[in-house]
Design an enzyme around this catalytic site. Structure first.
Site, short mmCIF file in Angstrom:
data_model
loop_
_atom_site.label_atom_id
_atom_site.label_comp_id
_atom_site.label_asym_id
_atom_site.label_seq_id
_atom_site.Cartn_x
_atom_site.Cartn_y
_atom_site.Cartn_z
CG ASN A 88 34.04 43.91 3.30
OD1 ASN A 88 33.35 43.61 2.33
ND2 ASN A 88 33.59 44.66 4.29
CE1 TYR A 144 29.38 29.05 -6.16
CE2 TYR A 144 31.24 29.63 -7.55
CZ TYR A 144 30.51 28.69 -6.85
OH TYR A 144 30.93 27.37 -6.84
CG ASN A 200 -0.78 -0.86 7.06
OD1 ASN A 200 0.15 -1.66 7.18
ND2 ASN A 200 -1.76 -0.78 7.95
CB ALA A 215 34.42 49.15 -8.66
CB THR A 228 2.22 -12.16 11.53
OG1 THR A 228 0.88 -12.68 11.71
CG2 THR A 228 2.12 -10.78 10.92
CG ASN A 244 34.32 27.58 -8.97
OD1 ASN A 244 33.55 28.17 -9.72
ND2 ASN A 244 33.94 26.58 -8.20
NE ARG A 262 -2.22 -2.21 3.08
CZ ARG A 262 -2.64 -2.58 4.29
NH1 ARG A 262 -3.72 -2.04 4.80
NH2 ARG A 262 -1.95 -3.47 4.99
CD GLN A 317 7.93 -14.38 6.37
OE1 GLN A 317 7.98 -13.15 6.38
NE2 GLN A 317 6.84 -15.05 6.70
C1 UD1 Z 1 -1.28 -7.54 11.70
C2 UD1 Z 1 -2.00 -8.39 12.74
C3 UD1 Z 1 -3.18 -7.60 13.30
C4 UD1 Z 1 -2.72 -6.27 13.85
C5 UD1 Z 1 -1.96 -5.49 12.78
C6 UD1 Z 1 -1.35 -4.21 13.31
C7 UD1 Z 1 -1.78 -10.74 12.16
C8 UD1 Z 1 -2.40 -11.88 11.49
N1 UD1 Z 1 -2.46 -9.58 12.11
O1 UD1 Z 1 -2.15 -7.32 10.61
O2 UD1 Z 1 -3.79 -8.35 14.32
O3 UD1 Z 1 -3.84 -5.52 14.31
O4 UD1 Z 1 -0.88 -6.30 12.29
O5 UD1 Z 1 -0.35 -4.49 14.23
O6 UD1 Z 1 -0.72 -10.85 12.73
N2 UD1 Z 1 5.20 -9.52 8.19
C9 UD1 Z 1 6.26 -10.37 7.93
N3 UD1 Z 1 6.02 -11.50 7.20
C10 UD1 Z 1 4.80 -11.83 6.73
C11 UD1 Z 1 3.72 -10.95 6.99
C12 UD1 Z 1 3.96 -9.80 7.73
O7 UD1 Z 1 7.38 -10.11 8.35
O8 UD1 Z 1 4.69 -12.88 6.10
C13 UD1 Z 1 5.45 -8.31 8.97
C14 UD1 Z 1 5.18 -7.03 8.19
O9 UD1 Z 1 6.36 -6.58 7.55
C15 UD1 Z 1 4.73 -6.06 9.28
C16 UD1 Z 1 4.10 -6.98 10.34
O10 UD1 Z 1 4.57 -8.28 10.07
O11 UD1 Z 1 5.81 -5.40 9.89
C17 UD1 Z 1 2.58 -6.94 10.27
O12 UD1 Z 1 2.19 -7.36 8.98
P1 UD1 Z 1 0.99 -6.69 8.19
O13 UD1 Z 1 0.85 -7.32 6.87
O14 UD1 Z 1 1.10 -5.21 8.24
O15 UD1 Z 1 -0.21 -7.20 9.10
P2 UD1 Z 1 -1.64 -6.63 9.22
O16 UD1 Z 1 -2.50 -7.18 8.15
O17 UD1 Z 1 -1.57 -5.16 9.39
CA CA Z 2 0.20 -3.52 9.38
#
Ligand code: UD1
Ligand code: CA
Length: 449
Positions: A379, A368, A230, A425, A85, A388, A17, A79
């Site tokens: 001065n 300049y 986001n 001058a 997450t 330059n 986003r 990852q």
């Molecule tokens: C997540 C949470 C939600 C919470 C929100 C804001 C879950 C399922 N949802 O949703 O409950 O309200 O954050 O804190 O956990 N990331 C990874 N690897 C992945 C996916 C995400 O490292 O595979 C990282 C992202 O870079 C980010 C964080 O995890 O820093 C959160 O991921 P994001 O996709 O923003 O989760 P949300 O959908 O916002």
């Molecule tokens: Ca998020």
């Protein structure tokens, strides 16, 4: 009994986003990448190490992390596919030996969380010896966040992602902010059991909370501390909060701000007590301003080193220093590599680059000055220009102490003007001028003595 603590920062997500070629977590907030805010906050909670899960833009993210020194070792774990997450947490766990420790887990896109909040979660977790202590907040608009479902007694039973909410659950305004302290063995056991049976087909870390129920504690903080970023509208809104926090801290430390709402002070800037910031100032990078200096209105400083009692108005200063009692502006530009020495004056419509303006020297109007070294008490008359650039190479100009140039003098480099010399001058000076001589005419001719 407190156990060893490891911090895990989730920063592998695509950040779609943001619509950016720059990984989301590297977008700057008050001059500091989002991830760096988070890593610094995590470091303040006292972990043995910080493990950052990287994926999208891993190379650039890792490069930035290697430039940081937060007093705690920081390492990265890749990852490969961003499956959610829960999978990100599994990657972090796979990179460490199983053991009796606590894991502080937090997202890389929530820059304003404080070390104090994280430390309070860790100590509650230690005191209560629960399986997980999670951070929550009450949002006016909880859209997009996981909702916190509580039992009649108040205990948290689960977190429901927005996509999976019933209409009733969607009305809950307490949200989860992806920040937890887990007991490592319990986390490891539950992460291994996570599936993808949900509306988004992702591995949700939030499902661990339901699995650990009722062994769940919560810490609730002010919503302003835990806004996730986001998109760029959220980035700007969060920067406003960050800026207010930075400005309030500087005002409490003795800085006067005539209108803090127009003072933009990066996170890495250092100010001393009794600095005054007038309206419309932008202080960026590793800028330092010492006591008694007045900055503004209309000043931009980038990696600038400003001494005591310096006056700056309507000017741009980049990678340059101004010593005590000097001044610059209005309407001046100091480009990289300028050293303005004590009590020197850079005036109106002046541009300087990679030059030394000696102590007490004055470049008051329309000049300049490039690749030049001016001695003390020089001065330069109005509209004196150092030429330059000969079309191929840059050349240096050296102007001795006490030199005075007439208005409209062109100093054609390479050139050396001796101490206490003068120019008439409109002189076009193409040859060195001996000390004490007067150079006049076009091209200038030297009149000894
Ligand atoms: C997540 C949470 C939600 C919470 C929100 C804001 C879950 C399922 N949802 O949703 O409950 O309200 O954050 O804190 O956990 N990331 C990874 N690897 C992945 C996916 C995400 O490292 O595979 C990282 C992202 O870079 C980010 C964080 O995890 O820093 C959160 O991921 P994001 O996709 O923003 O989760 P949300 O959908 O916002
Ligand atoms: Ca998020």
């Amino acid at each position: 009994m407190s156990k060893p603590l490891v911090a895990v920062v989730l920063a592998a997500g695509a950040g779609t986003r943001m619509k950016s070629s720059l990984p989301k977590v590297l977008h700057p907030l008050c001059g500091r990448p989002l991830l760096e805010w988070v890593v610094r906050a995590a470091a303040g909670a006292g972990p043995e190490e910080i493990c950052v899960v990287v994926g999208h833009g891993a190379g650039a993210v890792t490069d930035h992390l290697t430039t940081l020194d937060v007093g705690v070792p920081v390492r990265t774990v890749l990852q490969r596919d961003q499956l959610g997450t829960g999978d990100a947490a599994a990657c972090a766990l796979a990179s460490m030996q199983p053991g009796e420790r606590d894991v502080l887990l937090l997202p890389g896109d929530m820059p304003l969380v404080t070390s104090e909040t994280l430390a309070s979660m860790v100590s509650l977790h230690t005191d209560d010896a629960t399986a997980v202590t999670m951070l929550t907040a009450v949002f006016d608009d909880p859209t997009g966040y996981g909702r916190v479902v509580r039992e009649i007694g108040g205990g948290v039973s689960r977190v429901v992602e927005e996509a999976d909410c019933t209409r009733e659950q969607a009305l809950i305004d307490e949200v989860a902010v992806s920040t937890y302290v887990f007991d490592e063995p319990r986390l490891r056991a539950e992460v291994a059991r996570l599936g993808t049976d949900n509306a988004q087909g992702e591995v949700y870390l939030t499902d661990v909370v339901a699995a650990l129920f009722p062994d769940v504690d919560t810490v609730t903080v002010d919503a302003d501390e835990v806004h996730g970023i986001n998109d760029r509208a959220q980035l700007a809104a969060t920067e406003t909060l960050a800026r207010r926090r930075i400005n309030e801290a500087w005002m409490r430390a003795g800085v006067t701000m005539r209108d803090p709402s127009t003072a933009y002070v990066d996170a890495g800037v250092e100010l001393e007590a009794d600095v005054t910031l007038l309206p419309d100032v932008v202080l960026e990078g590793a800028t330092t301003v010492r006591s008694g200096s007045v900055v503004g209105p209309g000043v931009r400083l980038v990696d600038a080193d400003i001494g005591r009692d310096v006056t700056l108005s309507y000017c741009v200063v980049r990678e340059s220093s101004l010593a005590d009692g000097s001044d610059c502006g209005p309407y001046a530009s100091l480009r990289a590599g300028c050293v303005v020495e004590e009590g020197a004056h850079v005036g109106t419509f002046v541009e300087a680059k990679k030059s030394v303006i000696g102590p007490g020297s004055k470049v008051p109007h329309l000049s300049y000055v490039g690749d030049a070294v001016l001695g003390a008490d020089v001065n330069l008359g109005a509209n004196t220009i150092t030429c330059n650039w000969d079309g191929v190479d840059k050349h240096a100009t050296k102007v001795g102490a006490g030199v005075r140039t007439g208005s409209g003098t062109l100093l054609v480099a390479p050139l050396e003007v001796g101490d206490d010399a003068y120019t008439g001058a409109g002189a076009v000076v193409t040859h060195d001028v001996p000390p004490g001589a007067l150079a006049k005419g076009m091209p200038a001719r030297n009149v000894e003595g």
